[in-house]
Design a protein around this motif. Structure first.
Motif, PDB file in Angstrom:
ATOM      1  N   MET A  18       0.841  -1.198   0.000  1.00 59.82           N
ATOM      2  CA  MET A  18       0.000   0.000   0.000  1.00 59.82           C
ATOM      3  C   MET A  18       0.876   1.249   0.000  1.00 59.82           C
ATOM      4  O   MET A  18       1.824   1.348   0.777  1.00 59.82           O
ATOM      5  CB  MET A  18      -0.898   0.009   1.251  1.00 59.82           C
ATOM      6  N   SER A  19       0.584   2.167  -0.888  1.00 61.79           N
ATOM      7  CA  SER A  19       1.367   3.395  -0.980  1.00 61.79           C
ATOM      8  C   SER A  19       1.036   4.323   0.181  1.00 61.79           C
ATOM      9  O   SER A  19      -0.133   4.593   0.465  1.00 61.79           O
ATOM     10  CB  SER A  19       1.075   4.091  -2.308  1.00 61.79           C
ATOM     11  N   ARG A  20       2.059   4.799   0.855  1.00 66.58           N
ATOM     12  CA  ARG A  20       1.864   5.699   1.990  1.00 66.58           C
ATOM     13  C   ARG A  20       1.741   7.134   1.497  1.00 66.58           C
ATOM     14  O   ARG A  20       2.627   7.663   0.827  1.00 66.58           O
ATOM     15  CB  ARG A  20       3.035   5.577   2.960  1.00 66.58           C
ATOM     16  N   LEU A  21       0.630   7.796   1.851  1.00 66.67           N
ATOM     17  CA  LEU A  21       0.402   9.171   1.435  1.00 66.67           C
ATOM     18  C   LEU A  21       0.614  10.162   2.573  1.00 66.67           C
ATOM     19  O   LEU A  21       0.778  11.354   2.316  1.00 66.67           O
ATOM     20  CB  LEU A  21      -1.031   9.329   0.892  1.00 66.67           C
ATOM     21  N   PHE A  22       0.573   9.689   3.820  1.00 69.04           N
ATOM     22  CA  PHE A  22       0.762  10.635   4.930  1.00 69.04           C
ATOM     23  C   PHE A  22       2.250  10.918   5.125  1.00 69.04           C
ATOM     24  O   PHE A  22       3.113  10.091   4.844  1.00 69.04           O
ATOM     25  CB  PHE A  22       0.093  10.136   6.222  1.00 69.04           C
ATOM     26  N   LEU A  23       2.532  12.132   5.583  1.00 70.48           N
ATOM     27  CA  LEU A  23       3.880  12.677   5.551  1.00 70.48           C
ATOM     28  C   LEU A  23       4.364  13.143   6.919  1.00 70.48           C
ATOM     29  O   LEU A  23       3.576  13.441   7.803  1.00 70.48           O
ATOM     30  CB  LEU A  23       3.932  13.875   4.589  1.00 70.48           C
ATOM     31  N   ARG A  24       5.689  13.246   7.041  1.00 65.51           N
ATOM     32  CA  ARG A  24       6.309  13.893   8.185  1.00 65.51           C
ATOM     33  C   ARG A  24       6.445  15.380   7.876  1.00 65.51           C
ATOM     34  O   ARG A  24       6.197  15.825   6.757  1.00 65.51           O
ATOM     35  CB  ARG A  24       7.691  13.285   8.450  1.00 65.51           C
ATOM     36  N   GLU A  78     -12.412   5.640   0.435  1.00 67.83           N
ATOM     37  CA  GLU A  78     -11.571   4.456   0.248  1.00 67.83           C
ATOM     38  C   GLU A  78     -10.104   4.787   0.500  1.00 67.83           C
ATOM     39  O   GLU A  78      -9.392   4.027   1.160  1.00 67.83           O
ATOM     40  CB  GLU A  78     -11.766   3.893  -1.168  1.00 67.83           C
ATOM     41  N   VAL A  79      -9.660   5.934  -0.024  1.00 66.90           N
ATOM     42  CA  VAL A  79      -8.263   6.349   0.186  1.00 66.90           C
ATOM     43  C   VAL A  79      -8.024   6.653   1.662  1.00 66.90           C
ATOM     44  O   VAL A  79      -7.026   6.212   2.250  1.00 66.90           O
ATOM     45  CB  VAL A  79      -7.921   7.578  -0.675  1.00 66.90           C
ATOM     46  N   LEU A  80      -8.939   7.410   2.263  1.00 67.80           N
ATOM     47  CA  LEU A  80      -8.797   7.734   3.677  1.00 67.80           C
ATOM     48  C   LEU A  80      -8.756   6.460   4.518  1.00 67.80           C
ATOM     49  O   LEU A  80      -7.932   6.337   5.437  1.00 67.80           O
ATOM     50  CB  LEU A  80      -9.951   8.630   4.130  1.00 67.80           C
ATOM     51  N   GLY A  81      -9.624   5.501   4.218  1.00 67.92           N
ATOM     52  CA  GLY A  81      -9.640   4.253   4.966  1.00 67.92           C
ATOM     53  C   GLY A  81      -8.332   3.490   4.859  1.00 67.92           C
ATOM     54  O   GLY A  81      -7.817   2.972   5.862  1.00 67.92           O
ATOM     55  N   ARG A  82      -7.780   3.416   3.663  1.00 69.59           N
ATOM     56  CA  ARG A  82      -6.511   2.697   3.494  1.00 69.59           C
ATOM     57  C   ARG A  82      -5.385   3.388   4.250  1.00 69.59           C
ATOM     58  O   ARG A  82      -4.543   2.737   4.893  1.00 69.59           O
ATOM     59  CB  ARG A  82      -6.167   2.584   2.000  1.00 69.59           C
ATOM     60  N   GLN A  83      -5.359   4.717   4.187  1.00 65.91           N
ATOM     61  CA  GLN A  83      -4.298   5.458   4.867  1.00 65.91           C
ATOM     62  C   GLN A  83      -4.448   5.392   6.387  1.00 65.91           C
ATOM     63  O   GLN A  83      -3.462   5.284   7.117  1.00 65.91           O
ATOM     64  CB  GLN A  83      -4.279   6.908   4.393  1.00 65.91           C
ATOM     65  N   PHE A 126     -14.856   5.792  18.685  1.00 68.59           N
ATOM     66  CA  PHE A 126     -14.747   5.418  17.273  1.00 68.59           C
ATOM     67  C   PHE A 126     -13.556   4.484  17.122  1.00 68.59           C
ATOM     68  O   PHE A 126     -12.489   4.705  17.719  1.00 68.59           O
ATOM     69  CB  PHE A 126     -14.545   6.650  16.396  1.00 68.59           C
ATOM     70  N   SER A 127     -13.741   3.435  16.339  1.00 66.79           N
ATOM     71  CA  SER A 127     -12.671   2.456  16.152  1.00 66.79           C
ATOM     72  C   SER A 127     -12.510   2.148  14.672  1.00 66.79           C
ATOM     73  O   SER A 127     -13.496   2.146  13.912  1.00 66.79           O
ATOM     74  CB  SER A 127     -12.957   1.167  16.924  1.00 66.79           C
ATOM     75  N   PHE A 128     -11.272   1.888  14.284  1.00 63.90           N
ATOM     76  CA  PHE A 128     -10.992   1.557  12.888  1.00 63.90           C
ATOM     77  C   PHE A 128      -9.754   0.675  12.848  1.00 63.90           C
ATOM     78  O   PHE A 128      -8.788   0.906  13.579  1.00 63.90           O
ATOM     79  CB  PHE A 128     -10.759   2.821  12.056  1.00 63.90           C
ATOM     80  N   ALA A 129      -9.805  -0.352  11.998  1.00 65.57           N
ATOM     81  CA  ALA A 129      -8.703  -1.303  11.877  1.00 65.57           C
ATOM     82  C   ALA A 129      -8.346  -1.905  13.231  1.00 65.57           C
ATOM     83  O   ALA A 129      -7.176  -2.167  13.521  1.00 65.57           O
ATOM     84  CB  ALA A 129      -7.487  -0.637  11.237  1.00 65.57           C
ATOM     85  N   ILE A 182     -16.446   0.572   5.566  1.00 66.60           N
ATOM     86  CA  ILE A 182     -15.391  -0.062   4.777  1.00 66.60           C
ATOM     87  C   ILE A 182     -14.304  -0.699   5.642  1.00 66.60           C
ATOM     88  O   ILE A 182     -13.338  -1.247   5.120  1.00 66.60           O
ATOM     89  CB  ILE A 182     -14.734   0.948   3.806  1.00 66.60           C
ATOM     90  N   ASP A 183     -14.468  -0.630   6.954  1.00 66.04           N
ATOM     91  CA  ASP A 183     -13.462  -1.206   7.859  1.00 66.04           C
ATOM     92  C   ASP A 183     -13.370  -2.712   7.646  1.00 66.04           C
ATOM     93  O   ASP A 183     -14.372  -3.427   7.743  1.00 66.04           O
ATOM     94  CB  ASP A 183     -13.855  -0.892   9.310  1.00 66.04           C
ATOM     95  N   LYS A 184     -12.176  -3.201   7.373  1.00 63.03           N
ATOM     96  CA  LYS A 184     -11.985  -4.625   7.109  1.00 63.03           C
ATOM     97  C   LYS A 184     -11.748  -5.430   8.384  1.00 63.03           C
ATOM     98  O   LYS A 184     -11.727  -6.657   8.359  1.00 63.03           O
ATOM     99  CB  LYS A 184     -10.815  -4.810   6.143  1.00 63.03           C
TER     100      LYS A 184
END
Length: 251
Positions: A1-7, A64-69, A135-138, A115-117
Motif C-alpha cells: 500500500m502506498s503511503r500518502l501521509f507525511l512527516r 476508500e483512500v482515507l480508509g486505506r491510509q 470510534f474504532s478503525f482497523a 469499509i473497515d476490514k
C-alpha cells in the motif's frame, strides 16, 4: 500500500509555497509552535515538536483512500512515538455552517465504519451513546477531533478548512493512566483554553469512561456550550458504503 501521509519535512519539501497544502500546514505549524499563545492540546503540541504527527492531504475526501491510509497509520502508529496522531487536511472551500460540518463529520465516520476490514474491538460498545464507546478503525479505538473554518469563538477547534485529527486511544491511556496524571493533564489543558478561546471550556470535555460522559460529544464541539445536536447514528453502519455526493465532498 502506498503511503500518502507525511512527516513535517516531507510536507515542506513536497508542496510548493502558496499551494493550499503549504498554506494550511504553515497555519497549523504556527499554531502548534506558538510560545506566546500555547495550543491547548498538550499531546498534540508534544507530538508536533517531536515530529510524531503524520499529515494527510486529500482533495476531495475519498473514503476508500482515507480508509486505506488510516489503516496503514494505525498499523504503524506505535512506531511513530507516544504522542502520534494522523492529521487530515482538506482543500479550503466556501465556509459552511457548523451544522453542515457536523453532519459531514459524522457521515465520514459512518462511511469509514462501513469499509473497515477489521472487526469492531470486542471491548468497545457499538452503541454510540455509551460512556465506553470510542470510534474504532482497523481494530484500534481512536479519539477524533473535527476543526472547521466556521468555529469563531472556540479557536481551539478552528482551521481554515475542514480538518480531522485521528488520535489513537492508547496515547491517552499512557498519559492519563492514573488519577493524578489525568488531573494534571486536564488542569493544564483548561489553563491553556482560558486565554485561547473566547468561550468557556466545554462542559462536555472529560475523562474517558466517566459514566456521565460521552466521547462522541467531545469530537465536534460547537462555539457555544449548548448541547450539540443528537448524534445522527445510534450505531455506525458496517455495510457496503454509499458514495459521498459531489456537493458533500466539495464542502
Amino acid at each position: 500500500m502506498s503511503r500518502l501521509f507525511l512527516r513535517k519535512d516531507e510536507v515542506r519539501s513536497g508542496h510548493r509555497a502558496g499551494s493550499w497544502q503549504s498554506v494550511l500546514f504553515s497555519e497549523f505549524e504556527a499554531q502548534m509552535s506558538s510560545e506566546a499563545r500555547p495550543f491547548p492540546c498538550v499531546f498534540g503540541v508534544a507530538g508536533f515538536r517531536a515530529d510524531q504527527l503524520r499529515y494527510l492531504f486529500l482533495d476531495p475526501i475519498d473514503i476508500e483512500v482515507l480508509g486505506r491510509q488510516l489503516a496503514l497509520f494505525v498499523s504503524e502508529s506505535r512506531s511513530h512515538g507516544p504522542n502520534t496522531s494522523l492529521v487530515l487536511f482538506t482543500r479550503p472551500r466556501p465556509v459552511q455552517t457548523l451544522d453542515a460540518y457536523y453532519k459531514k463529520f459524522w457521515r465520514i465516520l459512518d462511511q469509514l465504519a462501513r469499509i473497515d476490514k477489521q472487526p469492531w474491538p470486542a471491548e468497545i460498545p457499538q452503541t454510540v451513546d455509551h460512556p465506553m464507546w470510542e470510534f474504532s478503525f482497523a481494530g484500534e479505538p481512536i479519539f477524533v477531533v473535527c476543526s472547521t473554518p466556521a468555529h469563531v469563538m472556540r479557536q481551539s477547534r478552528r482551521s481554515s478548512a475542514f480538518m480531522l485529527t485521528f488520535q489513537p486511544r492508547w496515547v491517552f491511556e499512557r498519559m492519563l493512566g492514573t488519577d493524578e496524571a489525568a488531573a494534571k493533564a486536564f488542569s493544564e489543558v483548561r489553563k491553556r483554553l482560558a486565554p485561547f478561546d473566547t468561550t468557556t471550556p466545554s462542559p462536555l470535555l472529560g475523562r474517558y469512561g466517566n459514566p456521565e460522559g460521552r466521547e462522541f460529544k467531545q469530537y465536534f464541539l460547537y462555539d457555544d456550550n449548548q448541547p450539540p445536536p443528537a448524534c445522527p447514528f445510534h450505531q455506525l453502519a458496517q455495510a457496503k458504503p454509499s458514495s459521498i455526493g459531489d456537493k458533500e465532498q466539495a464542502a
